[in-house]
Design a protein around this motif. Structure first.
Motif, PDB file in Angstrom:
ATOM      1  N   THR A 459       0.978  -1.443  -0.083  1.00 15.55           N
ATOM      2  CA  THR A 459      -0.308  -0.043  -0.186  1.00 15.55           C
ATOM      3  C   THR A 459       0.856   0.886   0.564  1.00 15.55           C
ATOM      4  O   THR A 459       2.380   1.186   0.305  1.00 15.55           O
ATOM      5  CB  THR A 459      -0.956   0.380   0.948  1.00 15.55           C
ATOM      6  OG1 THR A 459      -0.438  -0.150   2.270  1.00 15.55           O
ATOM      7  CG2 THR A 459      -1.875  -0.893   1.722  1.00 15.55           C
ATOM      8  N   TRP A 460       0.289   2.545  -0.616  1.00 13.97           N
ATOM      9  CA  TRP A 460       0.993   3.692  -0.319  1.00 13.97           C
ATOM     10  C   TRP A 460      -0.141   4.643   0.734  1.00 13.97           C
ATOM     11  O   TRP A 460      -1.275   4.755   0.656  1.00 13.97           O
ATOM     12  CB  TRP A 460       1.020   4.327  -1.319  1.00 13.97           C
ATOM     13  CG  TRP A 460       2.233   3.533  -2.078  1.00 13.97           C
ATOM     14  CD1 TRP A 460       3.324   3.912  -2.350  1.00 13.97           C
ATOM     15  CD2 TRP A 460       1.689   2.780  -3.146  1.00 13.97           C
ATOM     16  NE1 TRP A 460       4.007   3.414  -3.476  1.00 13.97           N
ATOM     17  CE2 TRP A 460       3.721   2.463  -3.601  1.00 13.97           C
ATOM     18  CE3 TRP A 460       0.784   1.869  -3.220  1.00 13.97           C
ATOM     19  CZ2 TRP A 460       3.401   1.215  -4.435  1.00 13.97           C
ATOM     20  CZ3 TRP A 460       1.492   0.560  -4.788  1.00 13.97           C
ATOM     21  CH2 TRP A 460       1.847   0.731  -5.193  1.00 13.97           C
ATOM     22  N   THR A 461       0.568   5.386   1.790  1.00 12.38           N
ATOM     23  CA  THR A 461      -0.199   5.966   2.629  1.00 12.38           C
ATOM     24  C   THR A 461      -1.600   5.248   2.879  1.00 12.38           C
ATOM     25  O   THR A 461      -3.167   5.777   2.621  1.00 12.38           O
ATOM     26  CB  THR A 461      -0.277   7.383   1.859  1.00 12.38           C
ATOM     27  OG1 THR A 461      -1.212   7.417   0.423  1.00 12.38           O
ATOM     28  CG2 THR A 461       0.949   7.645   2.056  1.00 12.38           C
ATOM     29  N   ALA A 462      -2.082   4.762   3.069  1.00 11.31           N
ATOM     30  CA  ALA A 462      -3.543   3.622   3.301  1.00 11.31           C
ATOM     31  C   ALA A 462      -4.017   4.584   4.501  1.00 11.31           C
ATOM     32  O   ALA A 462      -3.703   3.916   5.640  1.00 11.31           O
ATOM     33  CB  ALA A 462      -3.388   2.112   3.399  1.00 11.31           C
ATOM     34  N   THR A 463      -4.724   4.787   4.146  1.00 16.47           N
ATOM     35  CA  THR A 463      -6.060   5.608   4.692  1.00 16.47           C
ATOM     36  C   THR A 463      -7.548   4.504   5.534  1.00 16.47           C
ATOM     37  O   THR A 463      -8.194   4.875   6.528  1.00 16.47           O
ATOM     38  CB  THR A 463      -6.571   6.518   4.731  1.00 16.47           C
ATOM     39  OG1 THR A 463      -6.883   6.382   3.225  1.00 16.47           O
ATOM     40  CG2 THR A 463      -5.514   7.335   4.330  1.00 16.47           C
ATOM     41  N   ASP A 464      -8.192   3.641   4.617  1.00 15.11           N
ATOM     42  CA  ASP A 464      -9.085   2.877   5.656  1.00 15.11           C
ATOM     43  C   ASP A 464      -8.946   1.566   4.915  1.00 15.11           C
ATOM     44  O   ASP A 464      -8.516   1.253   3.355  1.00 15.11           O
ATOM     45  CB  ASP A 464     -10.067   3.784   4.738  1.00 15.11           C
ATOM     46  CG  ASP A 464     -11.120   3.186   5.439  1.00 15.11           C
ATOM     47  OD1 ASP A 464     -11.061   2.294   6.878  1.00 15.11           O
ATOM     48  OD2 ASP A 464     -12.478   2.881   5.383  1.00 15.11           O
ATOM     49  N   ILE A 465      -9.436   0.016   5.069  1.00 17.03           N
ATOM     50  CA  ILE A 465      -9.555  -0.808   4.459  1.00 17.03           C
ATOM     51  C   ILE A 465     -11.161  -0.973   5.427  1.00 17.03           C
ATOM     52  O   ILE A 465     -11.635  -1.044   6.514  1.00 17.03           O
ATOM     53  CB  ILE A 465      -7.995  -1.374   5.832  1.00 17.03           C
ATOM     54  CG1 ILE A 465      -8.625  -3.088   5.161  1.00 17.03           C
ATOM     55  CG2 ILE A 465      -9.138  -2.173   7.242  1.00 17.03           C
ATOM     56  CD1 ILE A 465      -7.055  -3.765   4.983  1.00 17.03           C
ATOM     57  N   GLU A 466     -11.627  -2.213   4.300  1.00 16.82           N
ATOM     58  CA  GLU A 466     -12.810  -2.573   5.091  1.00 16.82           C
ATOM     59  C   GLU A 466     -12.627  -4.235   4.001  1.00 16.82           C
ATOM     60  O   GLU A 466     -12.623  -4.410   2.957  1.00 16.82           O
ATOM     61  CB  GLU A 466     -13.555  -1.531   3.551  1.00 16.82           C
ATOM     62  CG  GLU A 466     -15.497  -1.961   3.622  1.00 16.82           C
ATOM     63  CD  GLU A 466     -15.956  -1.151   5.231  1.00 16.82           C
ATOM     64  OE1 GLU A 466     -15.082  -1.515   5.827  1.00 16.82           O
ATOM     65  OE2 GLU A 466     -17.278  -0.709   4.746  1.00 16.82           O
ATOM     66  N   PHE A 467     -13.552  -4.912   5.031  1.00 16.20           N
ATOM     67  CA  PHE A 467     -14.114  -6.584   4.306  1.00 16.20           C
ATOM     68  C   PHE A 467     -15.737  -5.953   4.454  1.00 16.20           C
ATOM     69  O   PHE A 467     -16.551  -5.772   4.592  1.00 16.20           O
ATOM     70  CB  PHE A 467     -13.582  -7.209   5.475  1.00 16.20           C
ATOM     71  CG  PHE A 467     -14.303  -8.266   5.488  1.00 16.20           C
ATOM     72  CD1 PHE A 467     -13.444  -9.574   5.318  1.00 16.20           C
ATOM     73  CD2 PHE A 467     -14.899  -9.277   5.867  1.00 16.20           C
ATOM     74  CE1 PHE A 467     -13.779 -10.759   4.667  1.00 16.20           C
ATOM     75  CE2 PHE A 467     -15.748 -10.127   5.868  1.00 16.20           C
ATOM     76  CZ  PHE A 467     -15.110 -10.958   4.791  1.00 16.20           C
ATOM     77  N   PHE A 468     -15.882  -7.340   3.285  1.00 10.37           N
ATOM     78  CA  PHE A 468     -17.483  -7.245   2.731  1.00 10.37           C
ATOM     79  C   PHE A 468     -17.235  -8.747   2.247  1.00 10.37           C
ATOM     80  O   PHE A 468     -16.467  -9.696   1.670  1.00 10.37           O
ATOM     81  CB  PHE A 468     -17.947  -5.996   1.111  1.00 10.37           C
ATOM     82  CG  PHE A 468     -17.348  -6.328   0.434  1.00 10.37           C
ATOM     83  CD1 PHE A 468     -17.531  -6.451  -0.780  1.00 10.37           C
ATOM     84  CD2 PHE A 468     -15.550  -4.739   0.617  1.00 10.37           C
ATOM     85  CE1 PHE A 468     -16.530  -6.416  -1.664  1.00 10.37           C
ATOM     86  CE2 PHE A 468     -14.730  -4.813  -0.039  1.00 10.37           C
ATOM     87  CZ  PHE A 468     -15.882  -5.135  -1.702  1.00 10.37           C
ATOM     88  N   ALA A 477     -11.015  -4.270   0.186  1.00 14.48           N
ATOM     89  CA  ALA A 477     -10.705  -2.923  -0.001  1.00 14.48           C
ATOM     90  C   ALA A 477      -9.805  -2.053   0.362  1.00 14.48           C
ATOM     91  O   ALA A 477      -9.875  -2.083   1.918  1.00 14.48           O
ATOM     92  CB  ALA A 477     -12.013  -2.085  -0.476  1.00 14.48           C
ATOM     93  N   VAL A 478      -8.749  -1.422   0.543  1.00 21.83           N
ATOM     94  CA  VAL A 478      -7.941  -1.291   0.702  1.00 21.83           C
ATOM     95  C   VAL A 478      -7.548   0.506  -0.188  1.00 21.83           C
ATOM     96  O   VAL A 478      -7.528   0.252  -1.335  1.00 21.83           O
ATOM     97  CB  VAL A 478      -6.779  -1.394   1.136  1.00 21.83           C
ATOM     98  CG1 VAL A 478      -5.684  -0.204   1.950  1.00 21.83           C
ATOM     99  CG2 VAL A 478      -6.515  -2.772   1.923  1.00 21.83           C
ATOM    100  N   VAL A 479      -7.931   2.042   0.530  1.00 21.70           N
ATOM    101  CA  VAL A 479      -7.943   3.398  -0.162  1.00 21.70           C
ATOM    102  C   VAL A 479      -6.372   3.608   0.134  1.00 21.70           C
ATOM    103  O   VAL A 479      -6.221   3.660   0.951  1.00 21.70           O
ATOM    104  CB  VAL A 479      -9.168   3.920   0.338  1.00 21.70           C
ATOM    105  CG1 VAL A 479     -10.343   3.444  -0.332  1.00 21.70           C
ATOM    106  CG2 VAL A 479      -9.033   4.081   1.865  1.00 21.70           C
ATOM    107  N   ASN A 480      -5.562   4.263  -0.863  1.00 20.95           N
ATOM    108  CA  ASN A 480      -4.626   4.625  -0.412  1.00 20.95           C
ATOM    109  C   ASN A 480      -4.751   6.379  -0.608  1.00 20.95           C
ATOM    110  O   ASN A 480      -5.200   6.812  -1.449  1.00 20.95           O
ATOM    111  CB  ASN A 480      -3.795   4.087  -1.302  1.00 20.95           C
ATOM    112  CG  ASN A 480      -3.139   3.427  -0.903  1.00 20.95           C
ATOM    113  OD1 ASN A 480      -2.993   2.392  -0.916  1.00 20.95           O
ATOM    114  ND2 ASN A 480      -3.349   2.235  -2.312  1.00 20.95           N
TER     115      ASN A 480
END
Length: 708
Positions: A459-468, A477-480
């Motif tokens: 990742t790069w500067t990951a701010t949130d992670i979500e499981f579904f 899902a991982v957002v950078n």
């Protein structure tokens, strides 16, 4: 008019009495020509009562008598599986030690899937998910370690196990926190299940029940079927075993209710039986109206008395007034020392282990041994320079339990796959320069009772992670936020590979300054919404909504936001809402840079006909980072965090809004707290709590609700 679980439980008592009466008749000498005499004593057996008699004298009684206020009934709850209530089968099978070939079970129960209770030992709370194997009872041979007969619940499946055969009944909906009756019978070449005397299922049996199933030396156990099962989570009122007969034909009175003259009970669905001439009243001056199995789940209105009636103990009685708890205020319950501060907190439970809170903090690592003890798998990756903290609920408080290696952790997400429990962390990276880092998935080690590194994601500067989950397939899902010096980055979707037992990247999404990703489902459609907070010039951007289509996510729509950092999905009365937290107003739209931290956050409501989320309500916010929706009874609330980025103390309150129908959300509590970055609501038994992460100091707090 349909009730929830209010009236059902006590109606079982009268009906159970009727069941006992019929059973006694059938097993009398006059019925010998109807049923061949079984090998066992021909009498119904109350398995629950047998276990209760043995357990009631124990100081640490496992069968707890509980009062259910919704149904105004007493029932029993299993609190743990260690030393589960048991009794010898030899006390039941006295004539010969063989289980009958034809039999039935009848039970009345109420599942409580969201219940958090003491698990007996340490006072740790726990909560089971739908996929846990919940055991009602079993007949097991302790020395041979074999299960002769067992009843289990897994999600919406009711499972009968016998002679290494598992007979499953699907779509048996018990996890709705309502009272239900279940009748399960086995005879000849079929198994028959009836839910609430109305929903029937029949299964053919390829492998017949053994004619000579030896029970000598075996024991009945309540709530324990194997090492992998948990006790039934809820209340049990009756658990009957009937050799040689079908409980359904005895307990479930057939249709054809006779309407007697003078009946004053009405319902949108039907009229109800009147006790024509039969005097049930204690004073002998009036007749009472009886109810049957067919009245379960209903209430009726008495036209004469102008009151609502509820079926209790076989009689339509005046509905007792229910006292609904109403939030009065929150008070500080516990200060938590979280070194390095925290920007996120995740609360979760692990069955048999307890209730936990994970703080995404930025504490320095004390020594390299801390990492080595956690990383048993020696996964390659950047050596973290910081740790995050996990706390466990013990003896009514959170206590520091474990530290996990992290790298400027920004978000935690807990989830489970099968019987394994995971905790994923999104690492922003302590360098704060957009350089590559790794985010980590930890897995719970049942033997060590600790989390260990399971997999690392680039990742790069990951701010949130979500499981579904989509139709049984698991995703992360991982957002950078940025990549290098550019705020134009790619966020990633990972799919769980069942063969490799790893997450594999399956799709990339183009994002700009992404701060949050939220997964939700509406009418069977799976959505992801990504908050885009900043593009280097302005915070006035569009957050993007993606929809799952043809095996991938495609852009569905976009919503204008101002420095969006969090999205919260919730529903009220079958209406669907999205709330966005707008945190910072910067750019040409605010060229004077006036009150940049004072914004209008927005609640959107889904217009199903237009297939679009429309602006519903604006909420003034200051330094807001997080929005949390929670309920207390029938009351709905939103709490907005406040990171206190301004110097004006009048703008430092964290605010709770209550849903008031046509008044929309109304501010009802302004809390004087420390800086707040993230809120989570949870309950331990009947107590309601809020826990928040403080990003600016080492003290985060737990708040406890007080009620009127």
């Amino acid at each position: 008019m349909c009730a929830t679980s209010y009236q059902v439980a006590n109606s079982f008592s009268g009906m159970t009495s009727l069941l006992w009466w019929f059973a006694s008749f059938i097993f009398s000498s006059h019925a010998e020509n109807i049923f061949p005499r079984p090998c066992t004593d021909p009498h119904p057996i109350d398995i629950l009562l047998k276990g209760l008699r043995l357990d009631v004298h124990r100081q640490d009684a496992i069968l707890k008598r509980s009062f259910d206020p919704e149904s105004q009934a007493f029932a029993y709850r299993l609190t743990k599986t260690k030393n589960a209530p048991n009794f010898s089968a030899d006390k039941i099978f006295t004539k010969c030690a063989f289980f009958p070939e034809e039999f039935s079970f009848f039970m009345t129960l109420k599942s409580e899937p969201d219940n958090l209770s003491s698990s007996g030992g340490g006072g740790s709370g726990r909560s089971l998910s739908n996929w846990d194997r919940q055991c009602i009872f079993s007949l097991r041979h302790p020395t041979k370690k074999t299960t002769l007969v067992a009843l289990e619940i897994v999600d919406k499946r009711f499972i009968l196990t016998y002679n290494n055969t598992r007979k499953r009944f699907a779509d048996v909906s018990l996890s709705d926190s309502k009272w239900h009756s279940v009748s399960l019978s086995l005879s000849g070449g079929g198994a028959h299940l009836v839910l609430d005397c109305s929903e029937e299922q029949h299964r053919k049996i390829k492998r017949h029940f053994p004619a000579m199933l030896d029970t000598k030396g075996s024991i009945f156990q309540l709530g324990k079927c194997s090492r992998k099962t948990f006790p039934f989570q809820g209340l049990i009122k009756e658990l009957l075993f009937l050799p040689g007969t079908d409980a359904t034909s005895l307990a479930c009175i057939q249709n054809g209710v006779r309407i007697e003259q003078g009946n004053t009970l009405v319902s949108p669905n039907r009229h109800f039986n009147y006790a024509g001439g039969r005097n049930h009243a204690k004073d002998g001056n009036s007749n009472e109206q009886i109810c049957t199995w067919k009245d379960m789940g209903n209430i009726a209105y008495d036209l004469k008395k102008n009151v609502i009636k509820v079926c209790l103990n076989g009689i339509w009685r005046d509905a007792p007034e229910r006292h609904q708890r109403r939030l009065d205020y929150f008070e500080t319950y516990q200060d938590l020392f979280v070194e390095g501060g925290a920007v996120d907190v995740e609360v979760f439970s692990i069955p048999r282990e307890g209730f936990f809170a994970a703080f995404a903090s930025n504490a320095p690592v004390e020594n390299k041994e801390t990492i080595n003890r956690t990383n048993r798998s020696r996964t390659k990756g950047n050596t973290p320079s910081r740790t995050s903290a996990i706390y466990k609920w013990m003896n009514g408080k959170f206590m520091l339990y474990q530290t996990l290696p992290s790298n400027a952790a920004h978000s935690f997400k807990s989830f489970r796959i099968g019987q394994q429990f995971f905790l994923a962390v999104a690492n922003y990276g302590a360098a704060m320069d957009g350089s590559e880092t790794t985010s980590t998935i930890f897995r719970w080690n049942m033997e060590r009772q600790k989390f260990q590194i399971f997999q690392q994601l680039q990742t790069w500067t990951a701010t949130d992670i979500e499981f579904f989950e989509i139709k049984g397939t698991k995703f992360i899902a991982v957002v950078n936020y940025a990549k290098g010096s550019s705020l134009l980055a790619t966020s990633a979707i990972y799919r769980w590979n069942r063969k490799l037992r790893r997450f594999q990247k399956t799709q990339q999404l183009k994002t700009t300054g992404a701060r949050d990703i939220t997964a939700f489902q509406v009418l069977g459609y799976q959505f992801l919404i990504v908050s885009q907070a900043f593009n280097g010039r302005t915070t006035f951007l569009e957050s993007v909504v993606f929809i799952w289509h043809d095996g991938k996510f495609v852009e569905f729509t976009s919503i204008e936001t101002i420095g969006a950092v969090d999205w919260e999905y919730f529903s009220i009365n079958n209406d669907h809402y999205l709330a966005v937290v707008n945190s910072y107003n910067f750019g040409p739209q605010n060229h004077q840079k006036a009150k940049t931290y004072s914004t209008q956050s927005t609640i959107y409501k889904l217009n199903i006909h237009k297939k679009a989320f429309e602006r519903f309500q604006n909420v003034p916010t200051n330094s807001a980072i997080d929005c949390e929706f929670f309920t207390i009874g029938e009351q709905k609330y939103l709490v907005l965090s406040n990171a206190q980025n301004t110097a004006d103390p009048r703008e430092h309150d964290s605010v709770i809004y209550r849903w008031q129908g046509v008044d929309q959300f109304v501010a009802v509590h302004r809390m004087k707290l420390l800086p707040t970055a993230d809120f989570e609501a949870f309950n331990i038994g009947p107590d309601i709590y809020l826990i928040y992460a403080n990003p600016k100091s080492d003290i985060s707090q737990v708040l406890k609700a007080k009620f009127i």
